[in-house]
Structures are given as C-alpha cells and as structure tokens.
Design a protein around this motif. Structure first.
Motif: not given
Length: 137
Positions: A57-58, A80-85, A88-90, A94-97
């Motif tokens: 996961v990037i 820091y501030e995590e980007t919305p993309e 969503a990817a993270r 997590a849902e796939q796991r």
C-alpha cells in the motif's frame, strides 16, 4: 528550522520506531520525496510530498511541519496530512484484507502429535505390506 533530514522526519512523525529502521526503508527504495527516490540525508520542508510503500500500500503524506525531537502521537500527527487518495487506498486495502482469508488459516492442523504420528506410521506399514493398489480378497 526550515529543513530536516527525511530519516529524522519519518522518525519524529512516528512512521518508524527508530531512525535506523527509517534509513533501511529509504535504502530499499520504499520512500519517495516529491516523486523522486530519497536518500537518508535528503532534506524535506513543509509542503513536500512523501510517499511510503508498506505492505503493498502506498501511503502519501504532505509535510506540514518539522520537529527536532520525537514527541507524543498527537503532536506527531500534526507534522503531516495524508492525501484523500492515500486514505481511500489504505481503507480499501484494509477491507480487502478483512474479506480475503489468510491462506495459512486454512490449515486446520499443524505438525502431528506423537500419537497421531504413530497412527500414520501404522497405516503406512499396512500399505507397504500390500503388493498392489487393488483390493484382493
């Protein structure tokens, strides 16, 4: 303070427990700053984009602040501030796991116990006495 080494920033922002671990990840090419591969001495400043690859996961974050020391988690999250993309990817990973079952969990039993091993050996011994796979009466 307007610039800071990337390994020290990753440590202060609590992405890695030690600076050594941060340096190892940078050395493996898993950290990028503004789209370019980073080295441990690479300096970051507020406004830079840092991408980290962990467990396929990037995670992309925007540097908001610098800190010379490692502080508590609430303070580190302000760096820091995590980007919305990235969020969503993270969450999707997590849902796939959660949905995909771990292959190792499908193994019901591990190594045989001493008793079950003896039972297996007994069955094997009986099989060796037969000269063919067909049943003879």
């Amino acid at each position: 303070m307007e610039r800071q080494r990337i390994d020290k920033w990753l440590w202060a922002a609590r992405f890695y427990k030690t600076r050594t671990l941060a340096c190892e990840e940078i050395g493996k090419g898993r950290i990028e700053v503004n789209g370019q591969a980073a080295k441990p001495a690479r300096e970051v400043k507020p406004g830079d984009t840092v991408s980290m690859r962990r467990e396929s996961v990037i995670r992309t974050v925007l540097v908001r602040g610098l800190s010379p020391t490692r502080g508590p988690a609430p303070v580190a999250q302000q760096l820091y501030e995590e980007t919305p993309e990235s969020v969503a990817a993270r969450l999707e990973a997590a849902e796939q796991r959660r949905l995909a079952r771990e292959p190792a969990l499908s193994i019901e039993q591990g190594r045989p116990t001493k008793r079950s091993r003896r039972e297996l050996d007994g069955v094997k011994r009986d099989w060796d006495d037969r000269w063919s796979a067909s049943l003879d009466d």
